[in-house]
Motif scaffolding. Structure first.
Motif, PDB file in Angstrom:
ATOM      1  N   VAL A   1       0.848  -1.201   0.000  1.00 20.75           N
ATOM      2  CA  VAL A   1       0.000   0.000   0.000  1.00 20.75           C
ATOM      3  C   VAL A   1       0.886   1.256   0.000  1.00 20.75           C
ATOM      4  N   VAL A   2       0.619   2.128  -0.955  1.00 22.53           N
ATOM      5  CA  VAL A   2       1.436   3.340  -1.104  1.00 22.53           C
ATOM      6  C   VAL A   2       0.636   4.570  -0.686  1.00 22.53           C
ATOM      7  N   CYS A   3       1.346   5.625  -0.389  1.00 23.35           N
ATOM      8  CA  CYS A   3       0.707   6.876   0.029  1.00 23.35           C
ATOM      9  C   CYS A   3       0.351   7.663  -1.241  1.00 23.35           C
ATOM     10  N   ALA A   4      -0.955   7.868  -1.447  1.00 26.07           N
ATOM     11  CA  ALA A   4      -1.432   8.417  -2.726  1.00 26.07           C
ATOM     12  C   ALA A   4      -0.760   9.746  -3.077  1.00 26.07           C
ATOM     13  N   GLU A   5      -0.732  10.690  -2.133  1.00 25.86           N
ATOM     14  CA  GLU A   5      -0.214  12.019  -2.494  1.00 25.86           C
ATOM     15  C   GLU A   5       1.294  11.995  -2.757  1.00 25.86           C
ATOM     16  N   GLU A   6       2.001  11.064  -2.083  1.00 28.42           N
ATOM     17  CA  GLU A   6       3.455  10.966  -2.325  1.00 28.42           C
ATOM     18  C   GLU A   6       3.702  10.384  -3.723  1.00 28.42           C
ATOM     19  N   VAL A   7       2.855   9.446  -4.120  1.00 31.34           N
ATOM     20  CA  VAL A   7       2.996   8.863  -5.469  1.00 31.34           C
ATOM     21  C   VAL A   7       2.767   9.952  -6.513  1.00 31.34           C
ATOM     22  N   ARG A   8       1.737  10.753  -6.300  1.00 31.27           N
ATOM     23  CA  ARG A   8       1.420  11.814  -7.277  1.00 31.27           C
ATOM     24  C   ARG A   8       2.547  12.838  -7.318  1.00 31.27           C
ATOM     25  N   GLU A   9       3.054  13.177  -6.162  1.00 30.91           N
ATOM     26  CA  GLU A   9       4.095  14.215  -6.106  1.00 30.91           C
ATOM     27  C   GLU A   9       5.412  13.729  -6.712  1.00 30.91           C
ATOM     28  N   ARG A  10       5.778  12.483  -6.403  1.00 30.88           N
ATOM     29  CA  ARG A  10       7.091  11.989  -6.826  1.00 30.88           C
ATOM     30  C   ARG A  10       7.087  11.378  -8.225  1.00 30.88           C
ATOM     31  N   GLY A  11       5.918  11.016  -8.702  1.00 28.55           N
ATOM     32  CA  GLY A  11       5.807  10.501 -10.066  1.00 28.55           C
ATOM     33  C   GLY A  11       6.745   9.340 -10.334  1.00 28.55           C
ATOM     34  N   ALA A  12       7.512   9.455 -11.440  1.00 32.59           N
ATOM     35  CA  ALA A  12       8.402   8.365 -11.859  1.00 32.59           C
ATOM     36  C   ALA A  12       9.524   8.138 -10.849  1.00 32.59           C
ATOM     37  N   ASP A  13       9.726   9.110  -9.972  1.00 33.96           N
ATOM     38  CA  ASP A  13      10.821   9.003  -9.008  1.00 33.96           C
ATOM     39  C   ASP A  13      10.393   8.237  -7.745  1.00 33.96           C
ATOM     40  N   TYR A  14       9.135   7.808  -7.692  1.00 34.94           N
ATOM     41  CA  TYR A  14       8.655   7.143  -6.470  1.00 34.94           C
ATOM     42  C   TYR A  14       9.484   5.891  -6.149  1.00 34.94           C
ATOM     43  N   GLY A  15       9.911   5.204  -7.190  1.00 30.87           N
ATOM     44  CA  GLY A  15      10.692   3.982  -6.988  1.00 30.87           C
ATOM     45  C   GLY A  15      11.996   4.209  -6.248  1.00 30.87           C
ATOM     46  N   ARG A  16      12.478   5.437  -6.238  1.00 30.74           N
ATOM     47  CA  ARG A  16      13.715   5.738  -5.504  1.00 30.74           C
ATOM     48  C   ARG A  16      13.445   6.550  -4.246  1.00 30.74           C
ATOM     49  N   ARG A  17      12.188   7.023  -4.100  1.00 27.98           N
ATOM     50  CA  ARG A  17      11.827   7.761  -2.876  1.00 27.98           C
ATOM     51  C   ARG A  17      10.461   7.282  -2.400  1.00 27.98           C
ATOM     52  N   PRO A  18      10.401   6.037  -1.954  1.00 26.79           N
ATOM     53  CA  PRO A  18       9.085   5.479  -1.605  1.00 26.79           C
ATOM     54  C   PRO A  18       8.571   5.980  -0.254  1.00 26.79           C
ATOM     55  N   CYS A  19       7.269   5.845  -0.065  1.00 22.90           N
ATOM     56  CA  CYS A  19       6.677   6.200   1.224  1.00 22.90           C
ATOM     57  C   CYS A  19       5.594   5.175   1.540  1.00 22.90           C
ATOM     58  N   GLY A  20       5.897   4.277   2.442  1.00 25.99           N
ATOM     59  CA  GLY A  20       4.933   3.256   2.813  1.00 25.99           C
ATOM     60  C   GLY A  20       4.656   3.308   4.299  1.00 25.99           C
ATOM     61  N   SER A  21       3.966   2.281   4.790  1.00 25.21           N
ATOM     62  CA  SER A  21       3.658   2.243   6.216  1.00 25.21           C
ATOM     63  C   SER A  21       4.297   1.012   6.858  1.00 25.21           C
ATOM     64  N   GLY A  22       5.327   0.474   6.223  1.00 25.88           N
ATOM     65  CA  GLY A  22       6.031  -0.693   6.767  1.00 25.88           C
ATOM     66  C   GLY A  22       6.924  -0.325   7.934  1.00 25.88           C
ATOM     67  N   PRO A  23       7.547  -1.312   8.552  1.00 28.30           N
ATOM     68  CA  PRO A  23       8.356  -1.040   9.754  1.00 28.30           C
ATOM     69  C   PRO A  23       9.638  -0.256   9.483  1.00 28.30           C
ATOM     70  N   TRP A  24      10.027  -0.142   8.212  1.00 25.78           N
ATOM     71  CA  TRP A  24      11.261   0.591   7.889  1.00 25.78           C
ATOM     72  C   TRP A  24      10.983   1.620   6.810  1.00 25.78           C
ATOM     73  N   LYS A  25      11.760   2.681   6.823  1.00 29.02           N
ATOM     74  CA  LYS A  25      11.638   3.668   5.745  1.00 29.02           C
ATOM     75  C   LYS A  25      13.017   3.939   5.158  1.00 29.02           C
ATOM     76  N   LEU A  26      13.015   4.430   3.927  1.00 30.56           N
ATOM     77  CA  LEU A  26      14.293   4.652   3.249  1.00 30.56           C
ATOM     78  C   LEU A  26      15.012   5.849   3.879  1.00 30.56           C
ATOM     79  N   SER A  27      16.250   5.612   4.260  1.00 35.60           N
ATOM     80  CA  SER A  27      17.058   6.705   4.793  1.00 35.60           C
ATOM     81  C   SER A  27      17.887   7.307   3.661  1.00 35.60           C
ATOM     82  N   PHE A  28      18.655   6.463   2.977  1.00 39.75           N
ATOM     83  CA  PHE A  28      19.350   6.927   1.774  1.00 39.75           C
ATOM     84  C   PHE A  28      19.621   5.750   0.856  1.00 39.75           C
ATOM     85  N   TRP A  29      19.888   6.087  -0.383  1.00 42.93           N
ATOM     86  CA  TRP A  29      20.210   5.078  -1.398  1.00 42.93           C
ATOM     87  C   TRP A  29      21.410   5.585  -2.184  1.00 42.93           C
TER      88      TRP A  29
END
Lengths: 539, 312
Positions: free
Chosen positions: A195-223
């Motif tokens: 499950v993805v965050c709708a507004e973050e998907v819209r804002e990040r567009g094609a870049d969502y795959g490198r800046r995801p926003c979910g509700s899982g136990p971990w979040k991306l710090s850096f890549w």
């Protein structure tokens, strides 16, 4: 990197070698070249892991490779998920009920939050699922939601049917299926159904795959591309790990490098490569092992003579001493397969070892099929040293019954294209489970509708098997379903569309620094929530 | 000189056009479908076609080629099929790392190689010369992969002095082992070439004259012998440095170094056309520039080359 160490591993050798080493060590000490033994001691405690390949994306709808799926599952929550034992457990959904006809699923959600702090609602689930199915997304994993009512027609371009996925309120969701689908909850646990965050998907567009926003136990710090992906604790998540602040995934393609990093204490978990198993069996008493949900096989082109004759295919199975290959080449890291489904998912019916090593019987079957002097064939493989050793051995066994094998090696892209088009006579391949269900091995690999890229690369077709698989998929009763799959598997085993090889055993060694880790049954069944630091240090 | 440089820069245009065309054709001639890397192990034909349309791969080849040329002329190398990232962004991110490794390796190779070659040519300690040449023979023969693992085993696992792999945010500690590994073959070749250059030049008339007129040995060595012996070394540096800049796949893989080499190989394996084409184009520009610099340096080291160049 937190807890990084350059200290020596335990068990250093003594003697002349040790003296030489000590000399050099002293030399570097005296000349001031010795580097700090440990850096980042004040950093938060990190779990340090290695990835063999870099993920292509962290967007659930585009993740098709192992690394992408694994990391995406740590960042995104699903309605339900697998635990380490492969059982379906609540994730976003606190509870769910299934209607008597098996078509309506009603989910009640936990009051969960995304990494940006916003509440996850049932509408986010609908948005995520609709996004997966949307033809504009061009997701290769859209089939995960294919059982949902009107999903296939929406994917084909028809308008979305709102009543197929209905958010009744913020925390209630109803999904209606085309027909009963016993493995639907397993499908919902796949990374693609994250499950993805709708507004973050819209804002990040094609870049969502490198800046995801979910509700899982971990979040991306850096890549850091090609180097490291760092996850940190998502403090908004309902389930968090109290002792681990983050996970560092270093991208290390070479197995020897990963071993070196583990030896110096820079990695906490090491997947032991095949050639190293014997060493680690003695060097690491706490070596973990688990049978993988993966089957290794030599696919035979069922549409190409002489392999279109089941007698020939059976002869090939009888001619190869799989047990010896497992013992000598894999060092015991596999279990001979009698059928394509791992026994953890579908118990083998008793008395079905149809293909013990029997070259005499193989020769007899070949004569019966009209090939008393054998024939020649090609077996294709992708570039892989272990596969090369295995196939050379298979080549030797088949030569004993008069079959001359030419091993053709291609790199992955060319190999996959040829195999999917049905070009080679035979090919060496494996199949990983997407979810722990017998359906995931039988339906894609043997249903005639999936010939080619759908998974059935040997081109096998048996109408009886097709109808058994269709019946089983719609069967809600677990016992009946198991029996149907067992019958289908037995038919497939008799038809021998492959040379059945083995289910690999995975070995992992864990540093003394951590406790609570176990090898999960399925790749996305590990969320590192139970792992903690033991207080002991390798360094 | 300016005319020479300008001529070489103008020559870049047909070279790059040739590179773009050959790469483009090769991509479509070799077996393997880029879309297959994007769809995983279970897909249907409709998804395959939709992905092709999305990436523009359903267009006629010539149209794709013209489109690519148009984008390249606007300095747009496109986006990776696999990750969706702009190719220029990925190259810009990885090239400095490759450059750091290449420069360090070259520095080690040149300084170590010239020193070893000069010592070997110096007749005062014959055993030293023989040892240097034996070592350089080993250096030329030793496989990079094996050397890298050996260094990791010794310096990381046994001596615990250096990290086995990684980039470490640019820390020099992480650079040492990959730089040594990468430099080894060049160092050995440079040592051998320097030695023979020293021995050949040492017997020339002008060296004998220099000594006869009472010039100090250090001046004879530095001003007369070394300068002449350097010409073939510069050629080796030019060739090797050019290839280092395009990434050193084995060294980068062993040491987990996030440079261009691994990036390009991954792209080739996955048939990531924009990345392959963009990277090859970038490498071609680099090669031409490095070769131009090498040609210019000939003139600086040896004035005869400059005069000949001017006359032609």
């Amino acid at each position: 990197m937190g807890g990084e160490s350059l200290a020596p591993p335990p068990g250093r050798r003594s003697g002349v070698g040790g003296a030489v080493i000590d000399f050099w060590r002293s030399f570097f000490l005296l000349t001031g070249c010795l580097l700090p033994a440990c850096t980042g001691s004040g950093d938060p405690p990190l779990l340090r892991l290695a990835l063999q390949t870099e993920p292509a994306t962290l967007d659930p709808v585009a993740a098709v490779d192992f690394s992408s799926g694994t990391l995406s599952s740590l960042i995104h929550s699903n309605l339900v998920r697998f635990d380490a034992a492969g059982r379906i457990v609540p994730d976003l959904a606190r509870e769910w009920s299934i209607s008597e006809d098996g078509r309506r699923y009603r989910f009640s959600l936990f009051p969960a939050r995304f990494a940006n702090g916003r509440r996850v609602t049932a509408r986010d689930v609908v948005f995520s699922f609709r996004r997966l199915l949307d033809p504009a997304t061009v997701s290769p994993r859209w089939w995960v939601l294919e059982p949902v009512k009107s999903a296939a027609s929406f994917h084909a371009g028809s308008p979305f049917s709102d009543d197929s996925m209905l958010a009744l309120d913020d925390s209630t969701l109803v999904i209606t299926l085309e027909g009963p689908t016993a493995h639907f909850l397993s499908l919902l646990s796949m990374p693609a159904a994250g499950v993805v965050c709708a507004e973050e998907v819209r804002e990040r567009g094609a870049d969502y795959g490198r800046r995801p926003c979910g509700s899982g136990p971990w979040k991306l710090s850096f890549w850091h591309a090609g180097e490291e992906i760092r996850l940190e604790k998502n403090s908004h998540c309902r389930e968090i790990n109290a002792s681990v602040e983050g996970i560092s995934f270093r991208i290390l393609p070479e197995s020897m490098t990963r071993i070196a990093e583990f030896e110096v204490g820079n990695l906490d978990i090491l997947e032991v490569p095949g050639a190293e198993i014997n060493h680690w069996r003695t060097a690491a008493p706490g070596l973990l092992q688990a049978e993988e949900l993966r089957v290794v096989y030599i696919g035979l082109n069922n549409r190409k003579p002489p392999l279109d004759d089941p007698r020939v295919r059976r002869a090939l199975n009888l001619a190869v001493d799989v047990e010896t290959i497992i013992a000598r080449i894999l060092f015991g890291a596999g279990r001979r397969s009698r059928g394509p489904v791992p026994p953890a998912l579908l118990p083998w019916p008793t008395g079905t070892d149809l293909y013990p090593y029997d070259p005499e019987e193989a020769r007899r079957l070949l004569s019966e099929a009209g090939f008393p002097h054998g024939f020649s064939m090609e077996i294709w493989q992708r570039e892989n040293p272990e596969a090369g050793r295995i196939l050379e051995s298979v080549q030797g066994y088949l030569a004993r019954v008069g079959i001359e094998v030419k091993i053709v090696t291609r790199e992955w892209g060319a190999f996959k294209q040829a195999v999917d088009r049905g070009t080679p006579d035979a090919f060496y391949l494996d199949w990983f489970a997407d979810y722990p269900d017998a359906e995931n091995f039988l339906q894609p690999l043997f249903h005639s509708s999936n010939r080619g890229g759908g998974g059935n690369r040997s081109g096998y077709a048996n109408s009886r098997v097709d109808s058994l698989l269709e019946e089983a998929a719609a069967q809600v009763n677990a016992g009946t379903r198991t029996r149907l799959y067992q019958r289908a598997e037995e038919l497939i085993y008799r038809d021998a569309p492959w040379i059945f090889l083995w289910f690999p055993i995975r070995y992992e060694v864990v540093s003394e620094r951590i406790t609570g880790y176990r090898i999960p049954l399925i790749f996305n069944g590990r969320r590192f929530l139970e792992v903690s630091f033991s207080g002991r240090s390798d360094h | 000189m300016i005319k020479f440089v300008l001529r070489r820069i103008i020559l870049l245009v047909p070279i790059l056009l040739g590179v773009v065309t050959v790469t483009f054709i090769l991509m479509y001639v070799i077996p393997g479908d880029p879309v297959l890397a994007l769809v995983g192990e279970r897909y249907d034909e409709e998804t395959l076609e939709a992905k092709r349309r999305e990436l523009g791969l359903d267009q006629p080849l010539f149209k794709q080629y013209l489109g690519y040329l148009g984008r390249v002329s606007r300095m747009d190398l496109g986006r990776s099929f696999i990750t969706g990232r702009p190719v220029t962004e990925s190259i810009a991110e990885r090239f400095p790392r490759t450059l750091t490794l290449a420069l360090s390796a070259m520095l080690l190779a040149v300084s170590g190689g010239i020193l070893a070659g000069a010592l070997a040519a110096w007749g005062r300690f014959p055993w030293l010369g023989r040892s240097m040449m034996t070592l350089s023979l080993v250096g030329v023969s030793i496989p990079v992969f094996w050397l890298g693992l050996l260094l990791i085993f010794l310096f990381s696992i046994k001596l615990s002095l250096l990290p086995p792999s990684g980039y470490g945010g640019g820390s020099w500690r992480y650079l040492i082992l990959p730089a040594i590994t990468l430099s080894f073959a060049s160092l050995a070749t440079i040592a051998r070439v320097t030695r023979s250059g020293f021995l050949d030049t040492g017997g020339e008339d002008f060296v004998r004259t220099a000594r006869a007129k009472g010039l100090g040995e250090s001046k004879v060595l530095g001003k007369h012998i070394l300068r002449n012996a350097l010409i073939p070394v510069v050629t080796i540096v030019g060739t090797d440095f050019g290839s280092y800049l395009s990434g050193s796949v084995l060294t980068e893989s062993i040491f987990g170094w996030p440079g261009l080499g691994r990036f390009i190989v991954q792209a080739i394996l996955k048939r990531d056309f924009p990345v392959i084409q963009g990277s090859i184009l970038f490498m071609a520009v680099l090669f031409v520039i490095v070769n131009l610099l090498v040609d210019l340096s000939y003139g600086i080291i040896d004035p005869r080359v400059r005069r000949m160049g001017g006359a032609s």
